[in-house]
Design a protein around this motif. Structure first.
Motif, PDB file in Angstrom:
ATOM      1  N   ASP A 193      -6.519  -0.889  17.695  1.00 36.65           N
ATOM      2  CA  ASP A 193      -5.219  -0.716  17.035  1.00 36.65           C
ATOM      3  C   ASP A 193      -4.653   0.657  17.375  1.00 36.65           C
ATOM      4  O   ASP A 193      -5.223   1.678  16.990  1.00 36.65           O
ATOM      5  CB  ASP A 193      -5.422  -0.836  15.509  1.00 36.65           C
ATOM      6  CG  ASP A 193      -4.106  -0.970  14.756  1.00 36.65           C
ATOM      7  OD1 ASP A 193      -4.155  -1.362  13.578  1.00 36.65           O
ATOM      8  OD2 ASP A 193      -3.046  -0.699  15.356  1.00 36.65           O
TER       9      ASP A 193
ATOM     10  N   ARG B 160     -12.910  -4.793  15.682  1.00 41.36           N
ATOM     11  CA  ARG B 160     -11.933  -3.802  16.067  1.00 41.36           C
ATOM     12  C   ARG B 160     -12.621  -2.447  16.176  1.00 41.36           C
ATOM     13  O   ARG B 160     -13.345  -2.050  15.261  1.00 41.36           O
ATOM     14  CB  ARG B 160     -10.811  -3.724  15.017  1.00 41.36           C
ATOM     15  CG  ARG B 160      -9.622  -2.917  15.475  1.00 41.36           C
ATOM     16  CD  ARG B 160      -8.655  -2.638  14.355  1.00 41.36           C
ATOM     17  NE  ARG B 160      -9.100  -1.486  13.557  1.00 41.36           N
ATOM     18  CZ  ARG B 160      -8.331  -0.882  12.664  1.00 41.36           C
ATOM     19  NH1 ARG B 160      -7.100  -1.335  12.428  1.00 41.36           N
ATOM     20  NH2 ARG B 160      -8.790   0.162  11.987  1.00 41.36           N
TER      21      ARG B 160
ATOM     22  N   ASN C 271       0.812  -1.215   0.000  1.00 40.77           N
ATOM     23  CA  ASN C 271       0.000   0.000   0.000  1.00 40.77           C
ATOM     24  C   ASN C 271       0.849   1.270   0.000  1.00 40.77           C
ATOM     25  O   ASN C 271       1.634   1.480   0.918  1.00 40.77           O
ATOM     26  CB  ASN C 271      -0.899  -0.017   1.245  1.00 40.77           C
ATOM     27  CG  ASN C 271      -2.068   0.931   1.091  1.00 40.77           C
ATOM     28  OD1 ASN C 271      -2.267   1.524   0.040  1.00 40.77           O
ATOM     29  ND2 ASN C 271      -2.844   1.069   2.138  1.00 40.77           N
TER      30      ASN C 271
ATOM     31  N   PRO D  15      -6.178  -6.219   5.978  1.00 36.97           N
ATOM     32  CA  PRO D  15      -7.016  -5.071   5.623  1.00 36.97           C
ATOM     33  C   PRO D  15      -7.391  -5.106   4.147  1.00 36.97           C
ATOM     34  O   PRO D  15      -7.010  -6.040   3.434  1.00 36.97           O
ATOM     35  CB  PRO D  15      -6.088  -3.893   5.919  1.00 36.97           C
ATOM     36  CG  PRO D  15      -4.736  -4.445   5.601  1.00 36.97           C
ATOM     37  CD  PRO D  15      -4.773  -5.883   6.046  1.00 36.97           C
TER      38      PRO D  15
ATOM     39  N   HIS E  46      -2.418  -9.900   9.462  1.00 34.49           N
ATOM     40  CA  HIS E  46      -2.896  -8.652   8.869  1.00 34.49           C
ATOM     41  C   HIS E  46      -3.807  -8.997   7.698  1.00 34.49           C
ATOM     42  O   HIS E  46      -3.521  -9.915   6.920  1.00 34.49           O
ATOM     43  CB  HIS E  46      -1.661  -7.900   8.379  1.00 34.49           C
ATOM     44  CG  HIS E  46      -1.874  -6.484   8.073  1.00 34.49           C
ATOM     45  ND1 HIS E  46      -1.191  -5.857   7.052  1.00 34.49           N
ATOM     46  CD2 HIS E  46      -2.668  -5.549   8.635  1.00 34.49           C
ATOM     47  CE1 HIS E  46      -1.551  -4.592   7.004  1.00 34.49           C
ATOM     48  NE2 HIS E  46      -2.435  -4.376   7.947  1.00 34.49           N
TER      49      HIS E  46
ATOM     50  N   TRP F  34       1.816   7.410  11.874  1.00 36.85           N
ATOM     51  CA  TRP F  34       0.412   7.489  11.477  1.00 36.85           C
ATOM     52  C   TRP F  34      -0.324   6.241  11.914  1.00 36.85           C
ATOM     53  O   TRP F  34       0.170   5.131  11.758  1.00 36.85           O
ATOM     54  CB  TRP F  34       0.288   7.632   9.970  1.00 36.85           C
ATOM     55  CG  TRP F  34      -1.119   7.539   9.504  1.00 36.85           C
ATOM     56  CD1 TRP F  34      -2.113   8.457   9.702  1.00 36.85           C
ATOM     57  CD2 TRP F  34      -1.714   6.457   8.770  1.00 36.85           C
ATOM     58  NE1 TRP F  34      -3.278   8.035   9.135  1.00 36.85           N
ATOM     59  CE2 TRP F  34      -3.081   6.812   8.562  1.00 36.85           C
ATOM     60  CE3 TRP F  34      -1.250   5.239   8.280  1.00 36.85           C
ATOM     61  CZ2 TRP F  34      -3.978   5.976   7.858  1.00 36.85           C
ATOM     62  CZ3 TRP F  34      -2.132   4.399   7.596  1.00 36.85           C
ATOM     63  CH2 TRP F  34      -3.464   4.787   7.390  1.00 36.85           C
TER      64      TRP F  34
ATOM     65  N   GLN G 198      -9.000   4.105   6.565  1.00 35.48           N
ATOM     66  CA  GLN G 198      -7.690   3.460   6.503  1.00 35.48           C
ATOM     67  C   GLN G 198      -7.689   2.358   5.457  1.00 35.48           C
ATOM     68  O   GLN G 198      -6.770   1.585   5.366  1.00 35.48           O
ATOM     69  CB  GLN G 198      -7.297   2.866   7.857  1.00 35.48           C
ATOM     70  CG  GLN G 198      -8.000   1.558   8.226  1.00 35.48           C
ATOM     71  CD  GLN G 198      -9.431   1.761   8.656  1.00 35.48           C
ATOM     72  OE1 GLN G 198      -9.968   2.843   8.510  1.00 35.48           O
ATOM     73  NE2 GLN G 198     -10.026   0.721   9.172  1.00 35.48           N
TER      74      GLN G 198
ATOM     75  N   GLU H   1      -3.270  -3.563  19.703  1.00 34.43           N
ATOM     76  CA  GLU H   1      -2.350  -3.773  18.578  1.00 34.43           C
ATOM     77  C   GLU H   1      -1.381  -2.625  18.388  1.00 34.43           C
ATOM     78  O   GLU H   1      -1.748  -1.455  18.533  1.00 34.43           O
ATOM     79  CB  GLU H   1      -3.180  -3.948  17.302  1.00 34.43           C
ATOM     80  CG  GLU H   1      -2.380  -4.150  16.052  1.00 34.43           C
ATOM     81  CD  GLU H   1      -3.256  -4.294  14.833  1.00 34.43           C
ATOM     82  OE1 GLU H   1      -4.466  -4.543  14.985  1.00 34.43           O
ATOM     83  OE2 GLU H   1      -2.742  -4.153  13.712  1.00 34.43           O
TER      84      GLU H   1
ATOM     85  N   GLU I  14      -7.756 -11.115  10.284  1.00 33.69           N
ATOM     86  CA  GLU I  14      -8.365  -9.808  10.038  1.00 33.69           C
ATOM     87  C   GLU I  14      -9.026  -9.819   8.674  1.00 33.69           C
ATOM     88  O   GLU I  14      -8.462 -10.342   7.703  1.00 33.69           O
ATOM     89  CB  GLU I  14      -7.298  -8.714  10.071  1.00 33.69           C
ATOM     90  CG  GLU I  14      -7.830  -7.324   9.777  1.00 33.69           C
ATOM     91  CD  GLU I  14      -6.761  -6.267   9.851  1.00 33.69           C
ATOM     92  OE1 GLU I  14      -5.571  -6.609   9.836  1.00 33.69           O
ATOM     93  OE2 GLU I  14      -7.111  -5.078   9.946  1.00 33.69           O
TER      94      GLU I  14
ATOM     95  N   HIS J 155     -13.551  -4.438  11.082  1.00 34.35           N
ATOM     96  CA  HIS J 155     -13.372  -3.084  11.627  1.00 34.35           C
ATOM     97  C   HIS J 155     -14.712  -2.415  11.865  1.00 34.35           C
ATOM     98  O   HIS J 155     -15.651  -2.593  11.072  1.00 34.35           O
ATOM     99  CB  HIS J 155     -12.573  -2.214  10.649  1.00 34.35           C
ATOM    100  CG  HIS J 155     -11.150  -2.645  10.482  1.00 34.35           C
ATOM    101  ND1 HIS J 155     -10.206  -1.835   9.905  1.00 34.35           N
ATOM    102  CD2 HIS J 155     -10.516  -3.791  10.799  1.00 34.35           C
ATOM    103  CE1 HIS J 155      -9.048  -2.460   9.880  1.00 34.35           C
ATOM    104  NE2 HIS J 155      -9.204  -3.653  10.423  1.00 34.35           N
TER     105      HIS J 155
HETATM  106  C1  CS2 Z   1      -4.103  -1.527  10.006  1.00 36.07           C
HETATM  107  C2  CS2 Z   1      -3.946  -1.462   8.519  1.00 36.07           C
HETATM  108  O1  CS2 Z   1      -5.681  -3.226   9.628  1.00 36.07           O
HETATM  109  C3  CS2 Z   1      -4.778  -2.828  10.385  1.00 36.07           C
HETATM  110  O2  CS2 Z   1      -4.408  -3.415  11.411  1.00 36.07           O
HETATM  111  O3  CS2 Z   1      -2.899  -1.383  10.696  1.00 36.07           O
HETATM  112  O4  CS2 Z   1      -5.185  -1.119   7.981  1.00 36.07           O
HETATM  113  C4  CS2 Z   1      -2.906  -0.474   8.010  1.00 36.07           C
HETATM  114  O5  CS2 Z   1      -3.253   0.840   8.425  1.00 36.07           O
HETATM  115  C5  CS2 Z   1      -2.880  -0.525   6.496  1.00 36.07           C
HETATM  116  O6  CS2 Z   1      -2.685  -1.846   6.108  1.00 36.07           O
HETATM  117  C6  CS2 Z   1      -1.776   0.339   5.941  1.00 36.07           C
HETATM  118  O7  CS2 Z   1      -1.704   0.149   4.547  1.00 36.07           O
END
Ligand code: CS2
Ligand code: MG
Length: 420
Positions: free
Chosen positions: A228, A151, A41, A332, A330, A420, A185, A254, A357, A126
């Protein structure tokens, strides 16, 4: 696949159905096609070039069955090893070769990994809101879709947009779970430069405990709640937050603090029992080795693509299993359905795999990436198609050209760059 099959073509497909995805396609002389996710990303073109310019020429002519030898060849042969671009490239090749081996043998990849150790894979998604009432509504929407783990992220009073908070809230389910591609995000912000968000740790530390306590009070004791922190605290701040959240009974907290220096988690661990999850930005087992062997975390978050593929994620899982650390990879919306498929094949066949996730995708993404994996009542399953169970509609993919897109940058009130 006969013993004489060889790789004859290696192509990189870049498409942007709502967000950028980079996919590797490996084709063999016997017509087998394997797919691998190569999406990083905000740095998509770096991986595309690494694959096109430096990996593809080396793969043509190689035996596709030699997955481990190819992994070693690309990892050790590059000399300049590790890092997200290199390991995402190695990961994409690894996924594609496992896909080919499954198609050649008529077996879903999880069967090649030792078979199922569970019937289905628990997942979390999320929920976010600019304020607590909107967050609670978003949590309720995900519970209504059957999620057993959610989350929770909210805006911070006094701040504008912050990490993890969708402007528009979760999208309607696509039949395969939620569609959060509109989440703040989810897709990287599109444009020639990163958006800048203002961050204030003190405001966050005042707000987070009451926000999460309100979520717990709202949902009751059973729903698994996750949060997170996204690398934004110092170890001392993380220790304070963890202690303040213990009564909330989180499933995990997290990325409490940047963990390039893994040893700083010793301080956090000394002061709080809140379950800790770290690892989504790590690319090899060596970057989480101390976290695991000193039991500084409860869950390791490494992703099947960014951490060198199925072959390397299994090594991380094996080390973690020795120390009773569990996997929560991970997942997302910025890893593609190809990576989700691979992660679920690992999840079905790995004893210490805890939770996957899953943010969901826009409906068009499910059309570009046709997948055998499915979501039902809070669980995912990879399906039983040969290989990863994924096919890419290249004609449809071609209709969505790449668009420059960057993740936001965070700055403190004094103008200095924050995480960030
Ligand atoms: C985040 C991610 O899902 C998560 O735990 O940390 O969405 C992250 O912000 C993105 O993958 C960044 O590209
Ligand atoms: Mg995260």
């Amino acid at each position: 696949m006969s013993a004489t099959d060889t790789i004859v073509a290696v192509d990189v497909v870049i498409t942007s159905p709502g967000r950028n995805f980079v996919t590797l396609k490996i084709t063999t002389a016997e017509g087998l096609v394997g797919w691998g996710d190569a999406t990083l990303n905000g740095r998509e073109l770096a991986v595309a070039s690494y694959l096109r310019d430096h990996v593809a020429p080396l793969l043509v002519g190689r035996d596709p069955a030699r997955i481990e030898d190819t992994w070693q060849y690309l990892y050790r042969g590059a000399y300049w090893r590790r890092g997200p671009v290199t390991m995402t490239s190695v990961g994409a090749v690894d996924l594609a070769l496992w896909d080919i081996k499954g198609k050649a043998t008529g077996q879903p990849v999880y069967q090649l990994l030792g078979g199922a150790v569970r019937d289905r894979i628990l997942t979390y998604t999320h929920a976010s809101g600019r304020d607590v009432p909107r967050l609670l509504d978003a949590i309720d929407a995900q519970r209504a879709r059957g999620f057993l783990a959610v989350r929770a992220q909210s805006g911070v009073p006094g701040l504008g947009t912050v990490y993890g908070v969708s402007e528009s809230g979760p999208g309607p389910g696509s039949g395969a779970g939620p569609d959060h591609a509109r989440a703040g995000q989810g897709p990287a912000g599109r444009g020639a430069a990163p958006d800048v968000e203002i961050w204030d740790t003190d405001a966050y530390l005042r707000h987070a405990p009451e926000m999460l306590a309100a979520a717990r009070a709202h949902v009751g004791p059973e729903l698994k709640l996750l949060h997170d922190v996204h690398h934004r605290l110092t170890p001392g701040e993380a220790a304070r937050l963890g202690r303040a959240l213990e009564a909330v009974n989180l499933f995990w907290l997290e990325d409490v603090t940047p963990a390039e220096n893994q040893e700083v988690l010793r301080h956090v661990r000394r002061h709080t029992t809140v379950p800790l999850a770290i690892g989504e930005v790590f690319n090899t087992v060596w970057e989480c080795q101390t976290l695991i062997t000193e039991q500084l975390i409860d869950f390791v978050r490494t992703c099947v693509t960014h951490a060198g593929g199925i072959s390397h994620l299994r090594r991380i899982a094996a080390l973690a299993e020795i120390w009773q650390v569990r996997l929560g990879p991970h997942g997302p919306s910025d890893i593609s359905p190809v990576a989700m498929a691979a992660s679920l094949h690992v999840g079905l066949s790995t004893p210490n795999f805890a939770i996957q996730e899953y943010m969901g995708y826009e409906p068009v993404v499910h059309e570009v990436f046709r997948h055998a994996w499915s979501y039902e009542d809070g669980y995912l399953h990879p399906g039983d198609e040969p290989g990863l169970g994924i096919e890419v509609d290249e004609a449809l993919a071609a209709r969505f050209p790449y668009e420059p897109a960057y993740l936001p940058i965070a700055r403190r009130q004094d103008g200095s760059v924050s995480d960030w």
